[in-house]
Design an enzyme around this catalytic site. Structure first.
Site, PDB file in Angstrom:
ATOM      1  N   PRO A  19     -59.282 -47.498  63.725  1.00  0.00           N
ATOM      2  CA  PRO A  19     -58.077 -48.329  63.731  1.00  0.00           C
ATOM      3  C   PRO A  19     -57.687 -48.825  62.337  1.00  0.00           C
ATOM      4  O   PRO A  19     -56.508 -48.913  62.016  1.00  0.00           O
ATOM      5  CB  PRO A  19     -58.463 -49.493  64.651  1.00  0.00           C
ATOM      6  CG  PRO A  19     -59.487 -48.930  65.573  1.00  0.00           C
ATOM      7  CD  PRO A  19     -60.250 -47.923  64.764  1.00  0.00           C
ATOM      8  N   GLY A  30     -24.910 -29.807  68.884  1.00  0.00           N
ATOM      9  CA  GLY A  30     -24.032 -30.933  69.216  1.00  0.00           C
ATOM     10  C   GLY A  30     -24.656 -31.815  70.291  1.00  0.00           C
ATOM     11  O   GLY A  30     -25.875 -32.061  70.267  1.00  0.00           O
ATOM     12  N   GLY A  31     -23.841 -32.258  71.243  1.00  0.00           N
ATOM     13  CA  GLY A  31     -24.321 -33.157  72.302  1.00  0.00           C
ATOM     14  C   GLY A  31     -25.434 -32.535  73.125  1.00  0.00           C
ATOM     15  O   GLY A  31     -26.376 -33.230  73.543  1.00  0.00           O
ATOM     16  N   THR A  75     -57.284 -36.613  69.188  1.00  0.00           N
ATOM     17  CA  THR A  75     -56.631 -35.557  69.961  1.00  0.00           C
ATOM     18  C   THR A  75     -57.612 -34.973  70.971  1.00  0.00           C
ATOM     19  O   THR A  75     -58.774 -34.716  70.614  1.00  0.00           O
ATOM     20  CB  THR A  75     -56.130 -34.439  69.014  1.00  0.00           C
ATOM     21  OG1 THR A  75     -55.164 -34.992  68.138  1.00  0.00           O
ATOM     22  CG2 THR A  75     -55.532 -33.267  69.792  1.00  0.00           C
ATOM     23  N   LEU A  83     -62.558 -38.782  63.116  1.00  0.00           N
ATOM     24  CA  LEU A  83     -62.734 -39.329  61.766  1.00  0.00           C
ATOM     25  C   LEU A  83     -62.008 -40.678  61.647  1.00  0.00           C
ATOM     26  O   LEU A  83     -62.562 -41.655  61.150  1.00  0.00           O
ATOM     27  CB  LEU A  83     -62.166 -38.334  60.734  1.00  0.00           C
ATOM     28  CG  LEU A  83     -62.223 -38.741  59.267  1.00  0.00           C
ATOM     29  CD1 LEU A  83     -63.663 -38.860  58.779  1.00  0.00           C
ATOM     30  CD2 LEU A  83     -61.483 -37.705  58.388  1.00  0.00           C
ATOM     31  N   THR A  95     -51.305 -37.193  55.604  1.00  0.00           N
ATOM     32  CA  THR A  95     -49.845 -37.368  55.580  1.00  0.00           C
ATOM     33  C   THR A  95     -49.248 -36.573  54.412  1.00  0.00           C
ATOM     34  O   THR A  95     -49.974 -36.118  53.518  1.00  0.00           O
ATOM     35  CB  THR A  95     -49.499 -38.856  55.367  1.00  0.00           C
ATOM     36  OG1 THR A  95     -50.033 -39.251  54.093  1.00  0.00           O
ATOM     37  CG2 THR A  95     -50.070 -39.739  56.473  1.00  0.00           C
ATOM     38  N   SER A  96     -47.923 -36.487  54.393  1.00  0.00           N
ATOM     39  CA  SER A  96     -47.257 -35.771  53.284  1.00  0.00           C
ATOM     40  C   SER A  96     -47.556 -36.458  51.953  1.00  0.00           C
ATOM     41  O   SER A  96     -47.698 -35.792  50.921  1.00  0.00           O
ATOM     42  CB  SER A  96     -45.746 -35.715  53.530  1.00  0.00           C
ATOM     43  OG  SER A  96     -45.490 -34.925  54.661  1.00  0.00           O
ATOM     44  N   GLU A 125     -53.908 -34.957  59.911  1.00  0.00           N
ATOM     45  CA  GLU A 125     -54.692 -34.120  58.977  1.00  0.00           C
ATOM     46  C   GLU A 125     -54.201 -34.311  57.540  1.00  0.00           C
ATOM     47  O   GLU A 125     -54.153 -33.376  56.746  1.00  0.00           O
ATOM     48  CB  GLU A 125     -54.694 -32.658  59.424  1.00  0.00           C
ATOM     49  CG  GLU A 125     -55.306 -32.531  60.815  1.00  0.00           C
ATOM     50  CD  GLU A 125     -55.811 -31.169  61.176  1.00  0.00           C
ATOM     51  OE1 GLU A 125     -56.159 -30.398  60.259  1.00  0.00           O
ATOM     52  OE2 GLU A 125     -55.871 -30.884  62.372  1.00  0.00           O
ATOM     53  N   ARG A 169     -21.504 -20.679  71.561  1.00  0.00           N
ATOM     54  CA  ARG A 169     -20.637 -21.857  71.653  1.00  0.00           C
ATOM     55  C   ARG A 169     -19.332 -21.635  70.883  1.00  0.00           C
ATOM     56  O   ARG A 169     -19.360 -21.178  69.724  1.00  0.00           O
ATOM     57  CB  ARG A 169     -21.374 -23.074  71.071  1.00  0.00           C
ATOM     58  CG  ARG A 169     -20.583 -24.345  71.072  1.00  0.00           C
ATOM     59  CD  ARG A 169     -20.407 -24.877  72.468  1.00  0.00           C
ATOM     60  NE  ARG A 169     -19.704 -26.164  72.458  1.00  0.00           N
ATOM     61  CZ  ARG A 169     -19.285 -26.773  73.555  1.00  0.00           C
ATOM     62  NH1 ARG A 169     -19.492 -26.217  74.750  1.00  0.00           N
ATOM     63  NH2 ARG A 169     -18.664 -27.923  73.478  1.00  0.00           N
TER      64      ARG A 169
HETATM   65  C1  LIG Z   1     -50.832 -37.867  67.471  1.00  0.00           C
HETATM   66  C2  LIG Z   1     -51.955 -38.058  66.520  1.00  0.00           C
HETATM   67  C3  LIG Z   1     -53.116 -37.298  66.639  1.00  0.00           C
HETATM   68  C4  LIG Z   1     -54.194 -37.505  65.783  1.00  0.00           C
HETATM   69  N1  LIG Z   1     -55.355 -36.788  65.957  1.00  0.00           N
HETATM   70  C5  LIG Z   1     -56.457 -37.128  65.233  1.00  0.00           C
HETATM   71  C6  LIG Z   1     -57.745 -36.550  65.539  1.00  0.00           C
HETATM   72  O1  LIG Z   1     -57.867 -35.694  66.433  1.00  0.00           O
HETATM   73  N2  LIG Z   1     -58.820 -36.968  64.836  1.00  0.00           N
HETATM   74  C7  LIG Z   1     -58.739 -37.908  63.845  1.00  0.00           C
HETATM   75  O2  LIG Z   1     -59.749 -38.224  63.238  1.00  0.00           O
HETATM   76  N3  LIG Z   1     -57.535 -38.463  63.523  1.00  0.00           N
HETATM   77  C8  LIG Z   1     -56.401 -38.108  64.194  1.00  0.00           C
HETATM   78  N4  LIG Z   1     -55.185 -38.690  63.916  1.00  0.00           N
HETATM   79  C9  LIG Z   1     -55.109 -39.685  62.846  1.00  0.00           C
HETATM   80  C10 LIG Z   1     -54.310 -39.203  61.632  1.00  0.00           C
HETATM   81  O3  LIG Z   1     -55.045 -38.234  60.921  1.00  0.00           O
HETATM   82  C11 LIG Z   1     -53.923 -40.430  60.821  1.00  0.00           C
HETATM   83  O4  LIG Z   1     -52.937 -41.123  61.570  1.00  0.00           O
HETATM   84  C12 LIG Z   1     -53.408 -40.073  59.443  1.00  0.00           C
HETATM   85  O5  LIG Z   1     -54.437 -39.567  58.641  1.00  0.00           O
HETATM   86  C13 LIG Z   1     -52.760 -41.279  58.752  1.00  0.00           C
HETATM   87  O6  LIG Z   1     -53.593 -42.397  58.815  1.00  0.00           O
HETATM   88  P1  LIG Z   1     -53.005 -43.801  59.318  1.00  0.00           P
HETATM   89  O7  LIG Z   1     -52.272 -43.558  60.569  1.00  0.00           O
HETATM   90  O8  LIG Z   1     -54.111 -44.771  59.321  1.00  0.00           O
HETATM   91  O9  LIG Z   1     -51.940 -44.206  58.211  1.00  0.00           O
HETATM   92  P2  LIG Z   1     -52.286 -44.980  56.853  1.00  0.00           P
HETATM   93  O10 LIG Z   1     -53.416 -44.326  56.161  1.00  0.00           O
HETATM   94  O11 LIG Z   1     -52.394 -46.431  57.148  1.00  0.00           O
HETATM   95  O12 LIG Z   1     -50.950 -44.710  56.026  1.00  0.00           O
HETATM   96  C14 LIG Z   1     -49.749 -45.464  56.225  1.00  0.00           C
HETATM   97  C15 LIG Z   1     -48.739 -44.956  55.186  1.00  0.00           C
HETATM   98  O13 LIG Z   1     -49.250 -45.222  53.857  1.00  0.00           O
HETATM   99  C16 LIG Z   1     -49.265 -43.998  53.128  1.00  0.00           C
HETATM  100  N5  LIG Z   1     -50.429 -43.984  52.221  1.00  0.00           N
HETATM  101  C17 LIG Z   1     -51.714 -44.265  52.501  1.00  0.00           C
HETATM  102  N6  LIG Z   1     -52.487 -44.111  51.417  1.00  0.00           N
HETATM  103  C18 LIG Z   1     -51.661 -43.724  50.415  1.00  0.00           C
HETATM  104  C19 LIG Z   1     -51.858 -43.372  49.031  1.00  0.00           C
HETATM  105  N7  LIG Z   1     -53.072 -43.390  48.468  1.00  0.00           N
HETATM  106  N8  LIG Z   1     -50.769 -42.999  48.316  1.00  0.00           N
HETATM  107  C20 LIG Z   1     -49.531 -42.976  48.877  1.00  0.00           C
HETATM  108  N9  LIG Z   1     -49.293 -43.274  50.166  1.00  0.00           N
HETATM  109  C21 LIG Z   1     -50.351 -43.642  50.918  1.00  0.00           C
HETATM  110  C22 LIG Z   1     -49.383 -42.907  54.191  1.00  0.00           C
HETATM  111  O14 LIG Z   1     -48.948 -41.643  53.686  1.00  0.00           O
HETATM  112  C23 LIG Z   1     -48.489 -43.458  55.273  1.00  0.00           C
HETATM  113  O15 LIG Z   1     -47.153 -43.186  54.974  1.00  0.00           O
HETATM  114  C24 LIG Z   1     -54.088 -38.467  64.734  1.00  0.00           C
HETATM  115  C25 LIG Z   1     -52.905 -39.207  64.601  1.00  0.00           C
HETATM  116  C26 LIG Z   1     -51.864 -39.031  65.467  1.00  0.00           C
HETATM  117  C27 LIG Z   1     -50.615 -39.892  65.308  1.00  0.00           C
END
Ligand SMILES: Cc1cc2nc3c(=O)[nH]c(=O)nc-3n(C[C@H](O)[C@H](O)[C@H](O)COP(=O)(O)OP(=O)(O)OC[C@H]3O[C@@H](n4cnc5c(N)ncnc54)[C@H](O)[C@@H]3O)c2cc1C
Length: 388
Positions: free
Chosen positions: A128, A346-347, A160, A125, A372-373, A370, A271
């Site tokens: 870049p 610890g260490g 992934t 999904l 972010t928080s 899936e 420990r």
């Molecule tokens: C190890 C790894 C495995 C992954 N595997 C997959 C996969 O298998 N398939 C796939 O499709 N994707 C995958 N991803 C992608 C992943 O789902 C995205 O990295 C994630 O959804 C965040 O998108 P971004 O990295 O573009 O961050 P961005 O969307 O650019 O976000 C950057 C920051 O801005 C914050 N932000 C963005 N929009 C808002 C908003 N509206 N309100 C508040 N804060 C906001 C975000 O929370 C974050 O802190 C993977 C990523 C990693 C690192």
């Protein structure tokens, strides 16, 4: 209300724990260091039925419930979170869209080999320039003049298992040549076909063996019969799938947290400092209490979300809120617990001789992928207020 696992779920937990501790835990540090995809242990997981846990047997799966899925992902992640990611993506991000939106032919052709673990599945999904804002994707699928296939061009990022997957569920804009504005559709991609290219495997902070990479499409010809669902239904499919996927990530976070907690309790008994076991200091006991409380709460939220999936389907409602609550709380629990558990060591917690530093690095991803928080808080806040 009954909080106990049933007999079948207990059997699954014991089998998953036994496999994970016997086969995965001993090689976890090695694969973390090399960043190689753990093909052999993933194939073994397939033989045990863990690559298609909820998929019906006729399509190569184990026909178990969502709680069993959460239990297996937790146990595998407690041994190694990279394996947990690969298993979770194969089961939910590849398995669920095929199961819920695939035709009989698509299930036989694509789901059966992935759910039985013969080959690996992935989900694409993110691009870049578009992660949280998935609708900003640029990848395009254009229907050919004779209507037999789509021509796909573009790039996906952070996929992934992307370095090894045979089949990938792909989401792209669709341009049908009828003057309609682009809409998102889902396709199953065979990575052995011309026009598909994998980028280099990403070097990462954690879950290093999960073979994450960019993938690229250059005039890739995708037969129309490989489209999942209707044209324009892709976004709905992508979001439906994440409802189950987030339960898997919550379970993964739980597994990492449990492993770190177990190690911390043992170390606090062994420990000694100032002539006493460090576990007898009240400061350390407070840390143990806070870790235990959060893990228990995270497990209840995760199992509730897993239990509610079937109920929601029967009632025709969405399980989005439960999945977001579980994923958000469990991932923050994994961060809290791995931090505290490392501190208790610890260490030695900082040394690669013990797995604590790996748990600490692995936990972070559960707050990112899936959704972010920040995005989980947005989903929950919108659901509760009814405001956008
Ligand atoms: C190890 C790894 C495995 C992954 N595997 C997959 C996969 O298998 N398939 C796939 O499709 N994707 C995958 N991803 C992608 C992943 O789902 C995205 O990295 C994630 O959804 C965040 O998108 P971004 O990295 O573009 O961050 P961005 O969307 O650019 O976000 C950057 C920051 O801005 C914050 N932000 C963005 N929009 C808002 C908003 N509206 N309100 C508040 N804060 C906001 C975000 O929370 C974050 O802190 C993977 C990523 C990693 C690192």
């Amino acid at each position: 209300m009954d909080f106990a696992l049933n007999e079948e779920q207990e059997m699954i937990r014991d089998a998953a724990r036994d496999f994970a501790q016997r086969e995965i835990a001993p090689v976890a540090a090695e694969f973390d260091a090399s960043g190689e995809f753990p093909l052999q242990t993933i194939r073994m997981a397939g033989e045990l039925g863990f690559m298609g846990i909820e998929i019906p047997e006729e399509f190569g799966g184990s026909a178990l419930d969502t709680i069993s899925y959460a239990i297996v992902v937790e146990e595998i992640s407690a041994a190694d979170a990279a394996h947990g990611t690969i298993v979770s993506v194969n089961n939910s991000l590849f398995g669920v869209p095929l199961l819920e939106f695939g035709t009989q032919e698509q299930k036989e052709k694509f789901l059966q080999p992935v759910a039985s673990g013969q080959v690996t599945g992935a989900y694409a999904l993110t691009e870049p320039q578009s992660g949280s804002d998935a609708a900003a994707m640029l990848t395009r699928a254009e229907l050919s003049a004779d209507g037999s296939h789509y021509v796909i061009n573009g790039k996906k990022a952070w996929i992934t298992s992307g370095s090894v997957a045979k089949y990938i569920v792909l989401f792209t804009n669709t341009v049908n040549g009828k003057g309609k504005s682009p809409s998102v559709s889902a396709f199953v991609i065979d990575t052995d076909e011309a026009g598909f290219r994998r980028g280099k495997t990403e070097p990462k902070l954690g879950i290093r063996a999960s073979a994450t990479c960019e993938i690229e499409f250059d005039d890739y010809k995708c037969p129309v019969e490989n489209r999942l669902g209707e044209e324009g239904q892709g976004f709905r499919i992508a979001l439906t799938v994440l409802d189950t996927g987030r339960i898997g990530i919550a379970a993964q976070a739980l597994g990492i947290a449990q492993a770190a907690y177990d190690a911390a309790v043992i170390y606090s008994r062994e420990r000694k400092a100032f002539g006493r076991q460090i576990g007898s200091f009240q400061t350390i006991q407070n840390k143990i209490a806070d870790m235990k409380m959060r893990i228990e709460a995270a497990r209840l939220l995760t199992w509730k979300a897993a239990w509610a999936k079937k109920k929601c389907r029967q009632e025709g409602t969405k399980n989005t809120l439960n999945g977001s609550l579980a994923k958000l709380f469990a991932s923050e629990t994994a961060m809290f617990v791995t931090h505290q558990a490392l501190q208790i060591h610890g260490g030695m917690g900082y040394s690669k001789e013990l797995p604590l530093e790996r748990y600490f690095r692995d936990a972070k991803i559960t707050e990112i992928y899936e959704g972010t928080s920040e995005i989980q808080r947005m989903v929950i806040g919108r659901a509760e207020t009814g405001l956008r």
